[in-house]
Design a protein around this motif. Structure first.
Motif, PDB file in Angstrom:
ATOM      1  N   THR A  11       0.833  -1.199   0.000  1.00 47.29           N
ATOM      2  CA  THR A  11       0.000   0.000   0.000  1.00 47.29           C
ATOM      3  C   THR A  11       0.868   1.249   0.000  1.00 47.29           C
ATOM      4  O   THR A  11       1.996   1.238   0.512  1.00 47.29           O
ATOM      5  CB  THR A  11      -0.927   0.007   1.227  1.00 47.29           C
ATOM      6  OG1 THR A  11      -0.135  -0.039   2.415  1.00 47.29           O
ATOM      7  CG2 THR A  11      -1.891  -1.172   1.196  1.00 47.29           C
ATOM      8  N   ARG A  18      -5.694   1.703  -0.918  1.00 50.41           N
ATOM      9  CA  ARG A  18      -5.189   1.633  -2.286  1.00 50.41           C
ATOM     10  C   ARG A  18      -4.033   0.642  -2.323  1.00 50.41           C
ATOM     11  O   ARG A  18      -3.373   0.388  -1.309  1.00 50.41           O
ATOM     12  CB  ARG A  18      -4.689   2.983  -2.774  1.00 50.41           C
ATOM     13  CG  ARG A  18      -5.743   4.046  -2.867  1.00 50.41           C
ATOM     14  CD  ARG A  18      -6.582   3.867  -4.102  1.00 50.41           C
ATOM     15  NE  ARG A  18      -7.299   5.108  -4.341  1.00 50.41           N
ATOM     16  CZ  ARG A  18      -8.592   5.183  -4.481  1.00 50.41           C
ATOM     17  NH1 ARG A  18      -9.310   4.107  -4.426  1.00 50.41           N
ATOM     18  NH2 ARG A  18      -9.181   6.323  -4.690  1.00 50.41           N
ATOM     19  N   PRO A  42      -1.714   3.905  -7.567  1.00 52.97           N
ATOM     20  CA  PRO A  42      -2.817   4.031  -6.620  1.00 52.97           C
ATOM     21  C   PRO A  42      -3.602   5.339  -6.746  1.00 52.97           C
ATOM     22  O   PRO A  42      -4.611   5.510  -6.068  1.00 52.97           O
ATOM     23  CB  PRO A  42      -2.115   3.941  -5.267  1.00 52.97           C
ATOM     24  CG  PRO A  42      -0.766   4.503  -5.527  1.00 52.97           C
ATOM     25  CD  PRO A  42      -0.414   4.097  -6.931  1.00 52.97           C
ATOM     26  N   THR A  66      -3.768   1.488 -13.269  1.00 58.84           N
ATOM     27  CA  THR A  66      -4.557   1.776 -12.075  1.00 58.84           C
ATOM     28  C   THR A  66      -5.242   0.484 -11.646  1.00 58.84           C
ATOM     29  O   THR A  66      -5.272  -0.492 -12.401  1.00 58.84           O
ATOM     30  CB  THR A  66      -5.638   2.842 -12.367  1.00 58.84           C
ATOM     31  OG1 THR A  66      -6.529   2.324 -13.356  1.00 58.84           O
ATOM     32  CG2 THR A  66      -5.014   4.153 -12.828  1.00 58.84           C
ATOM     33  N   CYS A  98     -10.459  -1.092  -2.085  1.00 64.80           N
ATOM     34  CA  CYS A  98     -10.185  -0.734  -3.482  1.00 64.80           C
ATOM     35  C   CYS A  98     -11.414  -0.975  -4.348  1.00 64.80           C
ATOM     36  O   CYS A  98     -11.788  -0.122  -5.162  1.00 64.80           O
ATOM     37  CB  CYS A  98      -9.005  -1.526  -4.035  1.00 64.80           C
ATOM     38  SG  CYS A  98      -7.407  -0.836  -3.627  1.00 64.80           S
ATOM     39  N   TYR A 102     -13.443   2.253  -6.008  1.00 67.66           N
ATOM     40  CA  TYR A 102     -13.519   2.358  -7.464  1.00 67.66           C
ATOM     41  C   TYR A 102     -14.876   1.893  -7.997  1.00 67.66           C
ATOM     42  O   TYR A 102     -15.072   1.804  -9.201  1.00 67.66           O
ATOM     43  CB  TYR A 102     -12.401   1.545  -8.121  1.00 67.66           C
ATOM     44  CG  TYR A 102     -11.057   2.239  -8.086  1.00 67.66           C
ATOM     45  CD1 TYR A 102     -10.812   3.342  -8.894  1.00 67.66           C
ATOM     46  CD2 TYR A 102     -10.036   1.792  -7.260  1.00 67.66           C
ATOM     47  CE1 TYR A 102      -9.576   3.976  -8.883  1.00 67.66           C
ATOM     48  CE2 TYR A 102      -8.801   2.418  -7.241  1.00 67.66           C
ATOM     49  CZ  TYR A 102      -8.575   3.513  -8.055  1.00 67.66           C
ATOM     50  OH  TYR A 102      -7.352   4.134  -8.050  1.00 67.66           O
TER      51      TYR A 102
END
Length: 178
Positions: A11, A18, A42, A66, A98, A102
């Motif tokens: 991370t 992330r 990230p 990404t 994550c 997202y």
């Protein structure tokens, strides 16, 4: 013996929401069959501590995919076996955050095993840090590198299974519902 998807994430900061790198090691029928590694952009800041620990910083990941770009490649791997990680609560929570951040829909839950929890029962009375277990078993480790960490975790799991460990008592469930 079932198939396992052993993974490790690095991370960029203490938020742990992330991923800056991911390593995946696949096990089928007691044998490591495939490995995958990628840096991940990230799209956030890096803490100095994390950069010093992992060697990954903003310049390192500038041209990396990404997480949403990478997910299309790794989702089949993450979906095809029982997930395994060393200190799995951390890795599972980072993955969960994550996916949530997202807005990526996956399955409602995933079953997983933690090799730290297994080790505490199988090898009581010793430290269960990844580097300590690697020293104990003679496993090569470049610590805090996602590919090396996932490979080492896979080899530790195989040692536990070769010793007769019954994984059923260690299976946990992580919910991916919001």
């Amino acid at each position: 013996m079932a198939g396992f998807t052993v993974f490790d994430v690095e991370t960029p900061n203490r938020m742990s929401n992330r991923i800056s790198a991911i390593g995946i090691t696949m096990i089928e029928d007691g044998v490591i069959t495939d490995e995958f590694y990628s840096l991940v952009n990230p799209e956030t800041y890096f803490d100095q501590f994390n950069t010093q620990l992992t060697g990954i910083g903003s310049e390192t990941v500038r041209n990396a995919p990404t997480f949403p770009e990478l997910w299309t490649k790794i989702e089949p791997l993450m979906s095809c076996g029982l997930l395994v990680a060393h200190n799995a609560v951390f890795d599972m929570n980072v993955l969960k955050k994550c996916l949530r951040d997202y807005d990526i829909k996956w399955k409602p839950y995933a079953r997983y095993i933690c090799t730290v929890q297994m080790g505490r029962r199988i090898l009581p009375g010793m430290s269960h840090k990844l580097n300590v277990l690697c020293d104990y078993y003679g496993i090569c480790l470049d610590h805090h590198k996602a590919d090396s960490d996932s490979r080492a975790c896979a080899e530790i799991l195989l040692r536990y299974l070769e010793g007769g460990a019954d994984i059923r008592q260690f299976i946990r469930t992580c919910s991916f519902n919001k």
